[in-house]
Design a protein around this motif. Structure first.
Motif, PDB file in Angstrom:
ATOM      1  N   THR A 101       2.161   5.332   4.244  1.00  0.00           N
ATOM      2  CA  THR A 101       2.161   4.357   3.150  1.00  0.00           C
ATOM      3  C   THR A 101       1.076   4.766   2.166  1.00  0.00           C
ATOM      4  N   LYS A 104      -1.656   3.363  -4.628  1.00  0.00           N
ATOM      5  CA  LYS A 104      -2.225   4.150  -5.721  1.00  0.00           C
ATOM      6  C   LYS A 104      -3.401   3.433  -6.382  1.00  0.00           C
ATOM      7  N   VAL A 119       6.243   2.699   2.121  1.00  0.00           N
ATOM      8  CA  VAL A 119       6.293   2.288   0.722  1.00  0.00           C
ATOM      9  C   VAL A 119       5.138   2.902  -0.057  1.00  0.00           C
ATOM     10  N   THR A 120       5.336   2.961  -1.370  1.00  0.00           N
ATOM     11  CA  THR A 120       4.278   3.329  -2.290  1.00  0.00           C
ATOM     12  C   THR A 120       4.054   2.139  -3.205  1.00  0.00           C
ATOM     13  N   ILE A 121       2.807   1.725  -3.314  1.00  0.00           N
ATOM     14  CA  ILE A 121       2.424   0.662  -4.243  1.00  0.00           C
ATOM     15  C   ILE A 121       1.789   1.370  -5.430  1.00  0.00           C
ATOM     16  N   GLY A 122       2.417   1.223  -6.595  1.00  0.00           N
ATOM     17  CA  GLY A 122       2.049   1.995  -7.773  1.00  0.00           C
ATOM     18  C   GLY A 122       0.703   1.658  -8.367  1.00  0.00           C
ATOM     19  N   LYS A 135       9.697  -2.490  -0.038  1.00  0.00           N
ATOM     20  CA  LYS A 135      10.108  -1.301  -0.786  1.00  0.00           C
ATOM     21  C   LYS A 135       9.049  -0.985  -1.834  1.00  0.00           C
ATOM     22  N   ASP A 136       9.174   0.176  -2.457  1.00  0.00           N
ATOM     23  CA  ASP A 136       8.179   0.635  -3.414  1.00  0.00           C
ATOM     24  C   ASP A 136       7.940  -0.392  -4.517  1.00  0.00           C
TER      25      ASP A 136
END
Length: 168
Positions: A101, A104, A119-122, A135-136
């Protein structure tokens, strides 16, 4: 307990060192860690982050610089966790794969949020308190709810985006 294999950057502040559990992780310079926080092996925390009390960062989590983690935030790293295999034997690390995970830079995760694996947290995104992120999350998005859904954009709020690197 702070294990001897923890890499702490300069100027880290750990409130109540006897009331945290850190092992095998890397913590960037200037990061602040509250009480009752656990950070597991192979976690990477950038510089100038704030990790509030009662939060859990499991193996596979990466926080870039300037990330805020509210109280009681829970990260997960396994989509289908089990205690035993189909034959009844106890699972070991060999029986599953860590799903990474990424959070950012300058993102903010509210208290009691749960972040599912992969997931990626922007950049500069905000996750509302109690949200379940499945989800992202796009850069600059504000998400809330179960499951988390976009409710706004950071640039729609009174946030100085110049401070966050001019992201729009």
């Amino acid at each position: 307990m702070i294990a001897s294999n923890v890499n702490l950057g300069d100027g880290c502040v750990i409130h109540h060192r006897d009331l945290v559990n850190l092992y095998g992780c890397t913590i960037g310079a200037g990061t602040r860690i509250g009480t009752f926080v656990e950070i597991q092996k192979n976690v990477l925390v950038g510089k100038d982050c704030k990790i509030s009390s009662h939060s859990f960062l499991c193996e596979g989590v990466t926080l870039e610089d300037g990330v805020f983690i509210g109280h009681g935030v829970m990260f997960t790293n396994d989509t289908y966790p089990r205690a035993v295999n189909s034959d009844g034997s106890l699972q070991t690390e060999a029986d599953w794969v860590v799903i990474p995970t990424l959070v950012k830079r300058h993102a903010s995760i509210g208290s009691n949020a749960t972040i599912l694996p992969g997931v990626t947290i922007g950049e500069a995104a905000q996750v509302g308190a109690g949200a379940v992120v499945t989800k992202d999350v796009p850069a600059g998005a504000i998400v809330a709810g179960v499951p988390a859904r976009i409710t706004g954009r950071v640039h729609d709020r009174s946030v100085d985006m110049q401070v966050l690197g001019g992201m729009r």
